[in-house]
Each structure stands twice: as C-alpha cells, then as structure tokens.
Enzyme design. Structure first.
Site, mmCIF file in Angstrom:
data_model
loop_
_atom_site.group_PDB
_atom_site.id
_atom_site.type_symbol
_atom_site.label_atom_id
_atom_site.label_comp_id
_atom_site.label_asym_id
_atom_site.label_seq_id
_atom_site.Cartn_x
_atom_site.Cartn_y
_atom_site.Cartn_z
ATOM 1 N N ASP A 205 40.363 37.476 36.866
ATOM 2 C CA ASP A 205 41.571 37.873 36.143
ATOM 3 C C ASP A 205 41.363 39.159 35.356
ATOM 4 O O ASP A 205 42.298 39.680 34.752
ATOM 5 C CB ASP A 205 42.028 36.742 35.216
ATOM 6 C CG ASP A 205 43.461 36.916 34.738
ATOM 7 O OD1 ASP A 205 44.269 37.466 35.501
ATOM 8 O OD2 ASP A 205 43.772 36.507 33.602
ATOM 9 N N SER A 229 49.914 37.654 33.150
ATOM 10 C CA SER A 229 49.699 37.102 34.489
ATOM 11 C C SER A 229 50.795 36.082 34.772
ATOM 12 O O SER A 229 51.067 35.211 33.942
ATOM 13 C CB SER A 229 48.330 36.419 34.572
ATOM 14 O OG SER A 229 47.290 37.338 34.301
ATOM 15 N N GLN A 279 47.375 38.402 42.837
ATOM 16 C CA GLN A 279 48.037 38.109 41.567
ATOM 17 C C GLN A 279 49.304 38.933 41.432
ATOM 18 O O GLN A 279 49.362 40.092 41.845
ATOM 19 C CB GLN A 279 47.122 38.426 40.379
ATOM 20 C CG GLN A 279 47.752 38.100 39.025
ATOM 21 C CD GLN A 279 46.842 38.451 37.856
ATOM 22 O OE1 GLN A 279 47.050 39.448 37.185
ATOM 23 N NE2 GLN A 279 45.826 37.616 37.628
#
Length: 289
Positions: A205, A229, A279
């Site tokens: 991430d 996110s 993502q």
C-alpha cells in the site's frame, strides 16, 4: 517502528475468540490508519483460522471508512469455504461497531502446473546506486516541503529507494510509472511464508498511487488533493525472501472522476515475479486550495 520485529508486533493480532481478533495502530505520517496495516492485519486474522497447509494466493479488499488511530480494530473471520483445493475466508474489520473494511482471501493447496511470467524492467539503477528516503531527508532536508519532510522523518521498518527522485519544487507532469526498491530492516531469516506475505501486503500500500499522480504533477500534489485507498487486490505467485532488495514496479493506466487506478508487480532482484497488486484510490482536488 525501526525493524521487522516492531512491524510484526503490530501485524500479529491478539485473539479474543476462535475467529475474532483485535489489533492496534501506528501512524506512518497520516492522521488516519494506514490502509496497508489494516490489509496485513486482516490477512493475519484469516491465516490464523486456517487448519490446512494452504498458501494465500489472492486477496480483494474494500476500505469503507477512515480508521481512527486511537481506537482498537476488531477483526471477525468467517469461514466461507474449505474445499478440496481452496479455502476462502472473509474478514470484517470494525471500530466501535462500525465496519471500516472488508476482505476476501483465498488459500490454495500446493500443486504442480504450468509456469511463465513477465520480465522485470531492464536498465534500472540498482539499490546500491540510489538514495533511500532517509538519505533524501539527510541530503535535502532544508529544501523539502514541510509535509514531505515530516513524512520522511517517521521511523519505518522498511528502506525505500525510488529509482527516480522527482524534484518537489519543480512542478512538471511525469510519465505514469514508479519503480521503487525496498528491503526490510532487521533479522528476516526466521520468517515463514505466511508471515512474509502479511508483511508484503503491508508494504504493497506504499508508493502505488504515486504513479497516478505523476501525469498531473504540474498541478496535483498530496497537499491539494484528498486521497484515500478505496479498494486493493493482490495475487501471490511464488515464495521469496526479504534478505535482498525487492522491486515494486508500478504504473497507472487511468485517472478519471476523482479516482486514480494503479497496478504493479513485485520482483526479486533476480527477476522472479513474486506478486501483483492493483488499487483504486480517491484523488479528489481540494476546492479550497
């Protein structure tokens, strides 16, 4: 956090019942819980309910609410399937009875089959020839914007070395790519595969949305854009180790409608494809800036 042991103390959850666990948070510089932390803690919870010798091969997650750094996070695991070859777990994370995150994770028994992979980029600088975030802070501290300097000052259990260092004072649009070498700090020889996968999930991430910002760098930056996110997927292909540097090679095919999409591949230094990541993140311009 300064080493892998500190990171594991954060990621390994405390059980409260057979399928329920509780975890705590540490900031990485944001006022909210880091998405990679919730991802990795949820994977830890799912792994703790596995009774067969199966390996995590994919995960798909949605971030529903911002996490509060001061409130414990409760993880509840639901066993969805234990079949002949695959096991599936759903993990729900909540704070004060409000669901903030959901994860589906699939585990596969060891099997032989076909094998191929894409090639790692050639011609990239090796980590020994690059500056780490700590080196950048030390060398350019007096020239960095305050928010970047504050972010780099946070102690981390991971060294990051970007292959290209963009000048934050020179606002210009860049190609939608980002390549970063990374390595854990501390003794990593004792780590088993499930633990390594949880750590890699945490790291996945970091950095990924940078590639979505690059084509808009002349006008957009972390200070004038609201980011978060939204969802995160990951596929694990091969065993690996953290004793050497790994490369996270990322690209952004699209930004539109206040969302940015990015994907990436994680390679060993020798070019072995370890995992892939995708993502989508919120990239909402702040109207008051």
């Amino acid at each position: 956090m300064t080493s892998v042991d500190d990171l594991l103390s954060l990621l390994v959850l405390d059980p409260t019942s057979e399928n329920e666990f509780v975890g705590f948070s540490k900031t990485i510089g944001s006022p909210n819980v880091f998405g990679g932390q919730v991802l990795a803690q949820a994977v830890n919870a799912a792994c703790r309910t596995m009774t067969r010798n199966r390996v995590l091969h994919s995960l798909h997650a949605y971030f529903l609410e911002r996490g509060d750094l001061e409130i414990p996070i409760h993880y509840k695991v639901t066993v969805l399937r234990d079949g002949g070859s695959f096991s599936v777990r759903r993990v729900t994370a909540s704070q004060q009875d409000k669901v903030i995150f959901i994860l589906a994770a699939s585990f596969h028994k060891s099997e032989e089959g076909y094998s191929h992979q894409i090639e790692m980029k050639s011609g990239l600088k090796q980590p020994e020839d690059l500056l780490s975030w700590t080196d950048i802070l030390r060398k350019y501290k007096n020239f960095l914007p305050e928010n970047i300097k504050t972010f780099f000052e946070i102690k981390r259990p991971i060294d990051f070395k970007p292959t290209v260092i963009a000048n934050p004072m020179k606002r210009e649009d860049l190609p939608p790519f980002n390549d970063v070498w990374f390595r854990l700090k501390g003794d990593v020889k004792h780590l088993d595969l499930p633990t390594k996968q949880q750590i890699l999930t945490y790291i996945s991430d970091y950095n990924i949305l940078v590639s979505a910002f690059n084509p808009h760098a002349s006008t957009a930056h972390w200070g004038n854009t609201q980011t978060a996110s939204l969802d995160h997927s990951m596929w694990f292909f091969r065993d690996f180790d953290f004793e050497d540097w790994l490369l996270f090679s990322m690209e952004s095919p699209n930004t539109h409608g206040a969302r940015g999409f990015a994907r990436g591949h994680i390679f060993s230094r020798e070019g072995k494809l370890v995992a892939s990541v995708a993502q989508e993140g919120l990239m909402r311009p702040k109207t008051n800036t």
